[in-house]
Design an enzyme around this catalytic site. Sequence first.
Site, PDB file in Angstrom:
ATOM      1  N   ASP A   1     -43.208  -7.102 -17.250  1.00  0.00           N
ATOM      2  CA  ASP A   1     -43.411  -7.436 -15.435  1.00  0.00           C
ATOM      3  C   ASP A   1     -42.514  -6.458 -15.053  1.00  0.00           C
ATOM      4  O   ASP A   1     -41.480  -6.744 -15.243  1.00  0.00           O
ATOM      5  CB  ASP A   1     -43.156  -9.124 -16.286  1.00  0.00           C
ATOM      6  CG  ASP A   1     -42.908  -9.282 -14.110  1.00  0.00           C
ATOM      7  OD1 ASP A   1     -43.254  -8.909 -13.270  1.00  0.00           O
ATOM      8  OD2 ASP A   1     -42.208 -10.725 -13.727  1.00  0.00           O
TER       9      ASP A   1
ATOM     10  N   LYS B   1     -42.029  -0.457  -6.299  1.00  0.00           N
ATOM     11  CA  LYS B   1     -43.248  -0.943  -6.555  1.00  0.00           C
ATOM     12  C   LYS B   1     -44.056  -0.873  -5.285  1.00  0.00           C
ATOM     13  O   LYS B   1     -45.618  -1.020  -5.426  1.00  0.00           O
ATOM     14  CB  LYS B   1     -43.055  -2.620  -6.579  1.00  0.00           C
ATOM     15  CG  LYS B   1     -44.937  -3.266  -6.915  1.00  0.00           C
ATOM     16  CD  LYS B   1     -44.356  -4.291  -7.999  1.00  0.00           C
ATOM     17  CE  LYS B   1     -45.708  -5.494  -8.620  1.00  0.00           C
ATOM     18  NZ  LYS B   1     -45.062  -6.426  -9.380  1.00  0.00           N
TER      19      LYS B   1
ATOM     20  N   GLU C   1     -51.001 -10.174 -12.531  1.00  0.00           N
ATOM     21  CA  GLU C   1     -49.668 -11.009 -12.434  1.00  0.00           C
ATOM     22  C   GLU C   1     -50.323 -12.335 -12.209  1.00  0.00           C
ATOM     23  O   GLU C   1     -50.827 -12.966 -13.382  1.00  0.00           O
ATOM     24  CB  GLU C   1     -48.899 -10.989 -11.867  1.00  0.00           C
ATOM     25  CG  GLU C   1     -48.341  -9.423 -11.901  1.00  0.00           C
ATOM     26  CD  GLU C   1     -47.741  -8.923 -10.151  1.00  0.00           C
ATOM     27  OE1 GLU C   1     -47.959  -9.464  -8.993  1.00  0.00           O
ATOM     28  OE2 GLU C   1     -46.904  -8.097 -10.933  1.00  0.00           O
TER      29      GLU C   1
ATOM     30  N   ASP D   1     -47.979 -17.687  -5.760  1.00  0.00           N
ATOM     31  CA  ASP D   1     -46.765 -16.729  -6.426  1.00  0.00           C
ATOM     32  C   ASP D   1     -45.879 -16.417  -4.784  1.00  0.00           C
ATOM     33  O   ASP D   1     -45.904 -15.439  -3.916  1.00  0.00           O
ATOM     34  CB  ASP D   1     -47.259 -15.209  -6.866  1.00  0.00           C
ATOM     35  CG  ASP D   1     -45.844 -14.579  -7.651  1.00  0.00           C
ATOM     36  OD1 ASP D   1     -44.793 -14.537  -7.041  1.00  0.00           O
ATOM     37  OD2 ASP D   1     -46.284 -13.540  -7.621  1.00  0.00           O
TER      38      ASP D   1
END
Length: 625
Positions: free
Chosen positions: A23, A86, A186, A210
């Site tokens: 992850d 990211k 994800e 999330d």
Amino acid sequence: MARIKINIKDGTIKRSDKVIGIDLGTTNSLVALVNQENHEAYCLGENGDKIVPSVIYIDANNQIVVGDLAKSHLLSESSNTVYSVKRLLGRSFTDLASHARSFGYHLVPDDTKAMVNIEINGKIYNPIELSSFILKHLKQKAETILGESIGKAVITVPAYFNDSQRQATRDAGKLAGLDVLRIVNEPTAASLAYGIGLNKAEQKTIAVYDLGGGTFDITILQIQNGVFEVLSTNGDTYTGGDDFDRTIADYWCIELGLKIEDIEANKSDYQTLRLKSEEAKKHLSEAPEYTGQIVLNNNTYNLSLLRETFQKLINPIVEKTLKSCAMAMKDADLSVEEIDEVVMVGGSTRTLYVIERVQKFFKKDQVNNKLNPDEVVALGAAIEADILAGNRKDILLLDVTPLSLGIETMGGLMDVIIPRNSKLPSSAGRQYTTSIDGQSKLKISVYQGEREMVSDNRKLGEFTLENIPAMPAGLPKIDIRFILNADGILKVEAVELRSGVQQIIDIEPQYGLSDNDVETMLLAAMQHAEADMHARSLAETKTEAEQVIYQCKKLVQNNSSLLSGEEVAETKTAIENLELICKENDKEAIITSMDRLNHITRPFAERIMDEAIGKALTGKKLDTL
Ligand code: AMP
């Protein structure tokens, strides 16, 4: 240091068959694996050491440190400590310009569409390289714990990541020395962690909520026959638990009669207040009230916060996430009653008020939140990795092709037929034609790679389609079809549609191509992207010029009776000039010369056309008599 098994006879490194799940998060990253004895996924590391902050510190000697150690430099050396990389993956400076100032490190201004660069200690890094440092760290962590060399991984990305962000993630994996078997969404991974989707007969619609530290994503997924389809996504890349902390800090400032601007002006005080706020928030996930003390500007203050007050403070933020949920539901054209399961991901879903509100929104008594919300994505990645490693024979997962496949077209250009990352099996085709009158053969050269010019890619094979009936250039319709089977074997079919002439060959695209070769080719494609674009546009211009020369020569040859000697001479000179200029690599000069030739020939091309039309009309008249 990593312990790696080396074969002492031949010196080769023993590569493990294990495939790790990663992850790669905005704030934190984790690596996980499935235990082959009990078939359960687990995150690698001791309790406090499982989470690796996605932070990279580069010191004055360009030494690279990743994780907790790097995080400790975040405040003191912000210009050479990179966080949230990211957010930069696959993005240009222009994409990020409005947020550029919020990064503590230097993004290099650039007005092209190229991926943004980061300057640290005068050295330029791109987000792929920086992400690869995190991945390398995770790989080494796994190797240290498992005592073997790891070469394969599955990496997760947000469902909304576009193709270039996905490719950038894959490339970062390659750079870190990992063969990336799959890039997984994800929310898909989170669902897998809860066992949702592992049963092929299962047909479900899932909402994955999330809420992390700085990002919020809602994804609506549909699972059918073991395939996860993203129906819609929504969210906010700048909303998360950090905003909860900020509202607490603001509230306490007001309560204590302090000015938030004064606190913010003192970096260390602000940091202390922020950390206290986070501590209170976490405490309130377990208890109804928080009390503590804080020292600001050498004064000690008592702090307290009731869960009830906290809930009121964060209500607008939670409301905002629910608005996103409503939009995602609308985009998926579903009502909440049609959602079978809700999966909770991200550290901030530990906040009870968040769970409560999400349950109410989706009209559910229960949501999936039993697993550690920080770990679910990594755990799901490990399950996917386990499937791809062949440890779960009951589940079939589709694979993707690592490099693009295409053929050579005029000017030595690569014409991609099956793009990289296409699912296997895959099939695609395109129509081509001949460039010369009466051409009876067509050579078809098959290449693999990402560069614009075939000379920079890898040749896989070549064959000739023969016996094309004589036709003027441009008339034959040649259909070239690539069929890539589940094992990555490529079959190429070429058919001339007017005559039915056909040729089929089998090509094995990945034969002899090691992971290192793939990595080198991808790196080269990235480094040469701009030069390749110029080369491609020069080659296209040259091809166009060659076509113009061919047509003009034909024009003069076939119509000499209609042209004056002067016109013929002028055209020949212009053709020679263009031929000469084509030997140089100056695109603009070729265009100018081609324009001149077109300008000269246009008037008599029109005359020839008129003559032809006249003849046709005359013929028609005779016919009707
Ligand atoms: P993530 O980005 O998923 O790692 O989530 C990090 C966020 O989760 C941060 O804002 C943390 O403060 C928050 N968080 C961690 N533990 C808790 C907890 N027990 N209660 C509420 N929020 C938490």
